[in-house]
Design a protein around this motif. Structure first.
Motif, mmCIF file in Angstrom:
data_model
loop_
_atom_site.group_PDB
_atom_site.id
_atom_site.type_symbol
_atom_site.label_atom_id
_atom_site.label_comp_id
_atom_site.label_asym_id
_atom_site.label_seq_id
_atom_site.Cartn_x
_atom_site.Cartn_y
_atom_site.Cartn_z
ATOM 1 N N THR A 1 0.932 -1.122 -0.115
ATOM 2 C CA THR A 1 0.076 0.086 -0.135
ATOM 3 C C THR A 1 0.875 1.348 0.034
ATOM 4 O OG1 THR A 1 -0.064 0.079 2.347
ATOM 5 C CG2 THR A 1 -1.648 -1.220 1.302
ATOM 6 N N TRP A 2 0.218 2.333 -0.101
ATOM 7 C CA TRP A 2 0.976 3.659 -0.072
ATOM 8 C C TRP A 2 0.829 4.440 1.274
ATOM 9 C CZ3 TRP A 2 3.805 5.564 -4.136
ATOM 10 C CH2 TRP A 2 3.440 4.860 -5.446
ATOM 11 N N GLU A 3 0.069 3.803 2.073
ATOM 12 C CA GLU A 3 -0.141 4.400 3.513
ATOM 13 C C GLU A 3 0.162 3.482 4.477
ATOM 14 O OE1 GLU A 3 -1.428 7.270 4.174
ATOM 15 O OE2 GLU A 3 -1.651 8.040 2.012
ATOM 16 N N HIS B 1 0.335 2.653 8.982
ATOM 17 C CA HIS B 1 -0.618 2.407 10.064
ATOM 18 C C HIS B 1 -0.876 3.768 10.829
ATOM 19 C CE1 HIS B 1 -0.880 -1.925 9.501
ATOM 20 N NE2 HIS B 1 0.370 -1.893 9.189
ATOM 21 N N ASP B 2 0.224 4.436 11.212
ATOM 22 C CA ASP B 2 0.267 5.455 12.344
ATOM 23 C C ASP B 2 1.478 6.477 11.900
ATOM 24 O OD1 ASP B 2 2.210 4.135 13.613
ATOM 25 O OD2 ASP B 2 0.839 3.008 14.573
ATOM 26 N N SER B 3 1.810 7.134 13.015
ATOM 27 C CA SER B 3 2.841 8.186 13.000
ATOM 28 C C SER B 3 4.383 7.533 12.845
ATOM 29 C CB SER B 3 2.986 9.248 13.875
ATOM 30 O OG SER B 3 2.773 8.586 14.960
ATOM 31 N N ASN C 1 5.031 5.112 10.796
ATOM 32 C CA ASN C 1 5.226 4.814 9.512
ATOM 33 C C ASN C 1 5.622 6.219 8.783
ATOM 34 O OD1 ASN C 1 3.013 2.341 9.869
ATOM 35 N ND2 ASN C 1 5.372 2.041 9.513
ATOM 36 N N SER D 1 4.508 7.302 5.416
ATOM 37 C CA SER D 1 3.708 6.912 4.282
ATOM 38 C C SER D 1 4.176 7.466 2.846
ATOM 39 C CB SER D 1 2.068 7.337 4.615
ATOM 40 O OG SER D 1 1.940 6.877 5.524
ATOM 41 N N GLY D 2 3.852 7.262 1.797
ATOM 42 C CA GLY D 2 4.299 7.846 0.671
ATOM 43 C C GLY D 2 4.809 6.917 -0.447
ATOM 44 N N TYR E 1 3.970 -2.081 5.063
ATOM 45 C CA TYR E 1 3.992 -1.170 6.366
ATOM 46 C C TYR E 1 3.882 -2.187 7.627
ATOM 47 C CZ TYR E 1 4.012 3.029 3.285
ATOM 48 O OH TYR E 1 4.377 3.879 2.404
#
Length: 229
Positions: free
Chosen positions: A141-143, A145-147, A149, A151-152, A157
């Protein structure tokens, strides 16, 4: 630490972790990661000093200054696995990284041969054996779980909160995903043949995952037998 703008180049190196010792994780007797960390700082400092002796500038770095895994991917050392660790063709995930920022002109390394990500899409062995369920079973995925990680990027993840909680519960390092990874193998001709197929076709990936489980790779070692030997 000041990084001059002239430091446009980076050398990335790996130190292998001991295979036999890793098989006993998550017991407290495993120190393969710590031993690799000790060696990598000595190596990075020595190579940096050698570059300075050539008349260039060099700044050695361990886990600081930059994120090692994406830098190692850019350096062509391997690809990111489902467990969030870099997988190399030579040592699987059993490596630690160091890097050197320098103004010594160097050619850019090519990317590592493909096939690792495609195998991870089929394997899922690390996710199946992760006690806290911190590793995803689904697609990349691109997202995150929380802060925890960043993301982008398209990748698997890790739920770092679950991972850390389990480490705290154990009271020692976990590294089960290192132990059970299908790329964690001793050097050998048969394993080299399997990796050749993984690099060149995805048709046999499911079969290789099945045989990996059938042959018992990744099982935790008998600690009592270790001390007796």
């Amino acid at each position: 630490v000041v990084l001059p703008k002239s430091h446009k180049y980076m050398i990335v190196m790996t130190v292998p972790m001991d295979y036999e010792e890793t098989m006993y994780t998550p017991t407290a007797m495993v120190a393969s990661g710590g031993m690799a960390y000790s060696r990598m700082h000595l190596l990075a400092g020595s190579v940096a000093e050698f570059i300075r002796g050539l008349g260039y500038s060099a700044i050695p770095s361990g886990n600081d200054i930059g994120m090692n895994v994406p830098i190692a991917i850019q350096a062509g050392l391997g690809h990111l696995g489902r467990h969030g660790r870099l997988i190399t063709w030579e040592h699987g995930p059993l490596v630690r990284f160091m890097k050197i920022f320098t103004d010594l002109p160097l050619p850019q390394s090519p990317q590592a041969p493909g096939g690792i990500i495609e195998f991870c899409e089929t394997c899922k062995k690390c996710a199946r054996h992760c006690p806290p369920g911190a590793l995803p079973m689904g697609e990349r995925t691109w997202e995150g779980h929380d802060s925890c990680n960043a993301s982008g990027a398209i990748k698997w993840y890790t739920d770092a909160g679950k991972c850390l909680d389990y480490w705290n519960e154990l009271g020692s390092a976990c590294s089960i995903c290192f132990r059970v990874c299908s790329f964690t193998k001793k050097p050998g001709v048969l394993h080299d043949i399997v990796k050749w197929f993984i690099r060149n076709t995805t048709l046999l990936n499911g079969f290789f995952v099945w045989t990996d489980d059938l042959l018992g790779y990744g099982k935790i070692g008998d600690t009592e037998r270790f001390w007796e030997s």
